[in-house]
Enzyme design. Structure first.
Site, short mmCIF file in Angstrom:
data_model
loop_
_atom_site.label_atom_id
_atom_site.label_comp_id
_atom_site.label_asym_id
_atom_site.label_seq_id
_atom_site.Cartn_x
_atom_site.Cartn_y
_atom_site.Cartn_z
N LYS A 207 -57.69 -107.63 -36.30
CA LYS A 207 -58.18 -108.95 -36.69
C LYS A 207 -58.32 -109.19 -38.21
O LYS A 207 -59.07 -108.53 -38.85
CB LYS A 207 -59.49 -109.34 -36.11
CG LYS A 207 -59.80 -110.61 -36.46
CD LYS A 207 -60.94 -111.26 -35.62
CE LYS A 207 -61.45 -112.77 -36.01
NZ LYS A 207 -62.63 -113.11 -35.52
N LYS A 260 -54.50 -110.22 -34.12
CA LYS A 260 -54.70 -111.54 -34.33
C LYS A 260 -54.99 -111.83 -36.18
O LYS A 260 -55.36 -111.13 -36.64
CB LYS A 260 -56.15 -111.79 -33.89
CG LYS A 260 -56.81 -113.13 -34.17
CD LYS A 260 -58.20 -113.54 -33.75
CE LYS A 260 -58.78 -114.75 -34.05
NZ LYS A 260 -60.12 -114.81 -33.71
C1 PBG Z 1 -64.84 -115.25 -34.49
C2 PBG Z 1 -63.92 -115.99 -34.21
C3 PBG Z 1 -62.90 -116.58 -34.99
C4 PBG Z 1 -61.85 -116.80 -34.11
C5 PBG Z 1 -61.98 -116.40 -32.98
N1 PBG Z 1 -63.13 -115.88 -32.86
C6 PBG Z 1 -62.81 -117.14 -36.43
C7 PBG Z 1 -63.18 -116.17 -37.36
O1 PBG Z 1 -63.18 -115.02 -37.45
O2 PBG Z 1 -63.46 -116.78 -38.58
C8 PBG Z 1 -60.59 -117.92 -34.60
C9 PBG Z 1 -59.61 -118.46 -33.70
C10 PBG Z 1 -58.86 -119.56 -34.36
O3 PBG Z 1 -58.64 -119.56 -35.68
O4 PBG Z 1 -58.19 -119.98 -33.31
N2 PBG Z 1 -65.87 -115.43 -33.34
#
Ligand code: PBG
Length: 335
Positions: A207, A260
């Site tokens: 991520k 991601k």
């Molecule tokens: C954190 C989380 C995020 C997303 C999913 N889980 C945001 C981040 O890490 O700032 C982002 C998903 C998206 O942008 O659609 N709980």
């Protein structure tokens, strides 16, 4: 006149003509290597505490923060469309430094999961987000040390407790999106210790710290006060460490691994898919959704073709499972 394959022996004799297989829709369908199915799509859903009507999210046109009743309805509709899974995120009324509402027995996410589990049963796969950023007032994915850094190991204890609450509420899968070291192992031990050996773990393995999460932060009302997540999410300049994260997550017991964002990480997705021993997911995130919808709203691209092309590309790069805000709409194209 040597007749070598692929060479022109005059205008009417090309041995290799790739266009032969592109001639009709039926021919193209016959030879298509990549096809995605509604059952591979997972719909992320937002639920907000204390609202009676769904509330639009300005930066994600077409996506809403649900009330509990509208969440149940959306879950039913997704099941009817054949969507393979639901991933729930919740926005509590009260946020604080430790994200207390994430662990409150009647916290909004726990309630939403119980209601959704009752609504859909085993007709789809119910997943929950195990992370603190929706619940903390500083907006970070964990609790902080006195000097303001994200405290990895103290955060693990909270993720473990959250995961058990979600399992008690009836999820099939917990999604670990916080990028803390050791999160998969900590949650696996806690789930097993609580008798939830059958609940699986979706690990957000690679991520990346991304500017494309912006609209999601509107959706969950997360304010980082000018900060960022660079000290725990991955650096876009790296790909090798994705394989290190993959090895750790698999060793700690991840059942599904995720990459991601999707579109900016297709290379990483391809590499992870080539090495993974478990199914691979990709998350087509909020910023990917927002930019495509914005261009389509201007009439600058063909919306449906563009959506389908992104889903196909993500699948072609190696994702077995795709989290996408277009899950229901895209599933309806195929059912
Ligand atoms: C954190 C989380 C995020 C997303 C999913 N889980 C945001 C981040 O890490 O700032 C982002 C998903 C998206 O942008 O659609 N709980």
């Amino acid at each position: 006149m040597n007749g070598r394959p692929g060479t022109a022996d005059g205008a009417h004799h090309l041995v290799e003509r790739p266009r032969r297989l592109r001639r009709t829709p039926a021919l193209r369908d016959l030879v298509a290597e990549t096809r995605w199915h509604p059952g591979q799509l997972v719909l992320p859903l937002f639920v907000k505490e204390g609202i009676d009507e769904p509330a639009p999210i300005a930066s994600m046109p077409g996506v809403v923060q649900h009330s509990l009743p509208s969440l149940r309805k959306a879950a039913r509709e997704a099941v009817a469309a054949g969507v393979g899974g639901l991933m729930l995120f919740a926005v509590p009324e009260h946020k604080d430094a430790t994200g207390y509402q994430a662990l409150a027995p009647d916290g909004i996410l726990q309630r939403a999961l119980r209601e959704t589990a009752a609504e859909v049963g085993d007709a789809t796969v119910l997943m929950s987000d195990v992370c603190l950023d929706e619940f903390t007032d500083h907006g970070h994915c964990g609790v902080l040390t006195p000097d303001g850094r994200v405290d990895n190991d103290a955060t693990l204890e909270r993720y473990a407790a959250m995961a058990v609450l979600h399992a008690d509420a009836g999820v099939h899968c917990v999604g670990l999106s916080g990028m803390m070291d050791g999160q998969v192992g900590a949650v696996r031990r806690a789930l097993d210790g609580a008798g939830h050996q059958e609940v699986s773990i979706v690990a957000y393995t690679a991520k990346y710290a991304s500017a494309f999460y912006g609209p999601f932060r509107d959706a969950v009302e997360c304010d980082l006060h000018g900060g960022n997540r660079n000290a725990y999410q991955m650096d876009a300049r790296n790909s090798t460490e994705a394989l290190r994260e993959l090895a750790l997550d698999e060793a700690e017991g991840a059942d599904i691994v995720m990459v991601k964002p999707a579109l900016t990480c297709l290379d990483v997705l391809h590499t992870v898919a080539a090495h993974a021993r478990v199914p691979v997911a990709a998350y087509q995130i909020s910023g990917e959704y927002a930019m495509l919808e914005a261009a389509a709203a201007h009439g600058w691209i063909d919306r449906e073709r563009a959506i389908a092309e992104t889903l196909t590309s993500i699948h072609r790069a190696g994702a077995d499972i795709i989290l996408t805000y277009w899950a229901v709409e895209a599933a309806r194209w195929r059912t």
